[in-house]
Design a protein around this motif. Structure first.
Motif, PDB file in Angstrom:
ATOM      1  N   THR A 273       0.859  -1.176   0.000  1.00  0.00           N
ATOM      2  CA  THR A 273       0.000   0.000   0.000  1.00  0.00           C
ATOM      3  C   THR A 273       0.898   1.230   0.000  1.00  0.00           C
ATOM      4  O   THR A 273       1.711   1.413   0.896  1.00  0.00           O
TER       5      THR A 273
ATOM      6  N   ALA B 121      -2.270   8.174   1.915  1.00  0.00           N
ATOM      7  CA  ALA B 121      -2.605   7.823   3.304  1.00  0.00           C
ATOM      8  C   ALA B 121      -3.531   8.834   3.962  1.00  0.00           C
ATOM      9  O   ALA B 121      -3.435   9.089   5.160  1.00  0.00           O
TER      10      ALA B 121
ATOM     11  N   GLY C 276       2.607   4.125   2.821  1.00  0.00           N
ATOM     12  CA  GLY C 276       2.132   5.490   2.635  1.00  0.00           C
ATOM     13  C   GLY C 276       2.084   6.358   3.874  1.00  0.00           C
ATOM     14  O   GLY C 276       2.332   7.561   3.805  1.00  0.00           O
ATOM     15  N   ALA C 277       1.754   5.794   5.030  1.00  0.00           N
ATOM     16  CA  ALA C 277       1.564   6.583   6.252  1.00  0.00           C
ATOM     17  C   ALA C 277       2.879   6.711   7.015  1.00  0.00           C
ATOM     18  O   ALA C 277       3.484   5.710   7.378  1.00  0.00           O
TER      19      ALA C 277
ATOM     20  N   MET D 126      -1.646   9.864   9.817  1.00  0.00           N
ATOM     21  CA  MET D 126      -1.886   9.205   8.539  1.00  0.00           C
ATOM     22  C   MET D 126      -2.153   7.712   8.749  1.00  0.00           C
ATOM     23  O   MET D 126      -1.646   7.114   9.689  1.00  0.00           O
ATOM     24  N   ARG D 127      -2.926   7.139   7.842  1.00  0.00           N
ATOM     25  CA  ARG D 127      -3.095   5.684   7.873  1.00  0.00           C
ATOM     26  C   ARG D 127      -3.672   5.194   6.556  1.00  0.00           C
ATOM     27  O   ARG D 127      -4.396   5.907   5.865  1.00  0.00           O
ATOM     28  N   GLU D 128      -3.325   3.965   6.218  1.00  0.00           N
ATOM     29  CA  GLU D 128      -3.849   3.286   5.033  1.00  0.00           C
ATOM     30  C   GLU D 128      -4.626   2.030   5.408  1.00  0.00           C
ATOM     31  O   GLU D 128      -5.480   1.581   4.651  1.00  0.00           O
TER      32      GLU D 128
ATOM     33  N   ASP E  44      -0.798   3.971  11.193  1.00  0.00           N
ATOM     34  CA  ASP E  44      -1.661   2.789  11.062  1.00  0.00           C
ATOM     35  C   ASP E  44      -1.753   2.027  12.383  1.00  0.00           C
ATOM     36  O   ASP E  44      -2.830   1.616  12.814  1.00  0.00           O
TER      37      ASP E  44
END
Length: 303
Positions: free
Chosen positions: A192, A196, A215-216, A221-223, A251
Motif C-alpha cells: 500500500t 494515506a 504510505g503513512a 496518517m493511515r492506510e 496505522d
C-alpha cells in the motif's frame, strides 16, 4: 569537485538488487548514526524534512519538501536533494535527486523485508496506489523478488492503467481492479503506497500474506483499517522498519497497538529467525539510514 546527478542518473546509480543488498549490509553492520529527522510543517499540510546520517566514512543529508496539494496539481509531492560528503576531508562528493532516492530506497526496503519475511515473495503482487511509489515498488518487486504478475488498484483509473502499461513495457503481466479487496484472495504479496489520507485496505488477507504499508509516515496518517492491523498482531506478525516507527506509524498507533515491543527490520536481520506462520505486516515509515545506503552505493557506482 562533486558530481550532480539528475533523476535519470540517480536512478541508474541505484540498481535494485544492489540497493537492497546495500541496505541489508548497513543494517547488519549496525554502524550507522542517524539522529531524529527534523520535520517542520510549512503550512497547508506541507512539510520540510531534514534527514542526516553517517557511517563514519560517508555523511549525507537529505533535504526534501512534501507538498500533499501537489498531487492534484500536476507537480511532484516530494522535491529536494541528497548531499553526500566524504567524512575525512569534509568534501562534498555528490548531489543526488531527492525524490528518486526516496522512491528507490523505500521500494528497496520493502523488497528486502519481503525477502526475509514473505512466505510467497514471488507474488502475485497487489499494489494499492499507482503514483511514484507504486511504480517504484512494481520495478523493485520484479527486479529483486522475481514477481511477474501484478494487480494494480488506484482511486484514479487513468493512473492504474498507466502503471499497467508500464508493467507490460517491462514484459510483466498486470491488470487493474476497481476494488483492491477483490484481489486479496489471490495476492500473497501486497503493497500500500497511497497518500494515506483514507483507509484503503480492510482485509481479510490470506494466511500467507505479506503486506508492506508504506504510505503513512505520521501519527495522523493511515492506510490500513484498525481491525486489520489488530488481525496481524493477533494472528501473525508485525515488523517495523526502524525504532522511529514508535512515534510515526499512524496505522498502528490509531489501532491502539503498542509499537515499542515490535521487532524492527534490523532485529530480523541480526537475530534468530522465528518460525514462519500467519500473515506478516511490514510497517515502513522511512529513515535516513536508507538514504545513507543509497549514497554509499551511488558513490561506488560512480567510482
Amino acid at each position: 569537485m562533486h558530481a550532480i546527478h539528475d533523476a535519470r542518473r540517480t536512478a541508474a546509480s541505484l540498481p535494485w538488487d544492489a540497493l537492497a543488498d546495500e541496505i541489508e549490509a548497513l543494517l547488519r553492520a549496525g554502524a550507522a548514526r542517524v539522529p531524529p529527522r527534523i520535520v517542520m510543517p510549512t503550512g497547508d499540510g506541507s512539510v520540510l524534512f531534514v534527514m542526516p546520517a553517517t557511517d563514519g566514512t560517508v555523511a549525507m543529508t537529505k533535504l526534501i519538501s512534501f507538498t500533499a496539494a501537489n498531487a492534484g496539481a500536476g507537480r511532484p509531492t516530494i522535491q529536494g536533494e541528497v548531499s553526500v560528503f566524504d567524512v575525512a576531508s569534509g568534501e562534498r562528493r555528490l548531489i543526488l535527486d531527492g525524490p528518486t532516492v526516496t522512491a528507490r530506497r523505500t521500494a528497496a526496503v520493502s523488497a528486502l523485508a519481503a525477502r526475509h519475511l514473505a512466505a510467497c515473495p514471488q507474488g502475485p503482487a497487489l499494489i494499492v496506489g499507482a503514483g511514484v511509489q507504486g511504480r517504484a515498488h512494481l520495478q523493485a518487486c520484479a527486479a529483486t523478488l522475481g514477481v511477474r504478475r501484478f494487480v494494480i488498484a488506484s482511486r484514479s483509473a487513468a493512473s492504474a492503467q498507466a502503471l499497467v502499461q508500464h508493467a507490460h513495457s517491462l514484459g510483466l503481466q498486470a491488470e487493474s481492479v476497481a476494488d483492491a479487496h477483490a484481489a486479496l484472495a489471490r495476492c500473497p504479496l501486497v503493497v500500500t503506497c497511497t497518500p494515506a489520507n483514507a483507509v484503503v485496505l480492510r482485509g481479510p488477507v490470506r494466511a500467507d500474506a505479506f503486506v508492506a504499508a508504506v504510505g503513512a509516515f505520521t501519527p495522523q496518517m493511515r492506510e490500513l483499517d484498525a481491525g486489520l492491523c489488530r488481525h496481524f498482531a493477533e494472528h501473525g506478525r508485525i515488523v517495523v522498519d526502524t525504532r522511529d516507527a514508535e512515534h510515526e506509524a499512524g496505522d498502528l498507533l490509531q489501532a491502539g497497538i503498542a509499537v515499542a515491543p515490535l521487532p524492527s527490520l534490523q532485529d530480523v536481520l541480526r537475530g534468530p529467525q522465528p518460525p514462519r506462520g500467519g500473515p506478516v505486516l511490514f510497517k515502513s515509515c522511512g529513515w535516513a539510514g536508507w538514504d545513507l545506503a543509497a549514497a554509499r552505493l551511488a558513490l561506488r557506482q560512480g567510482a
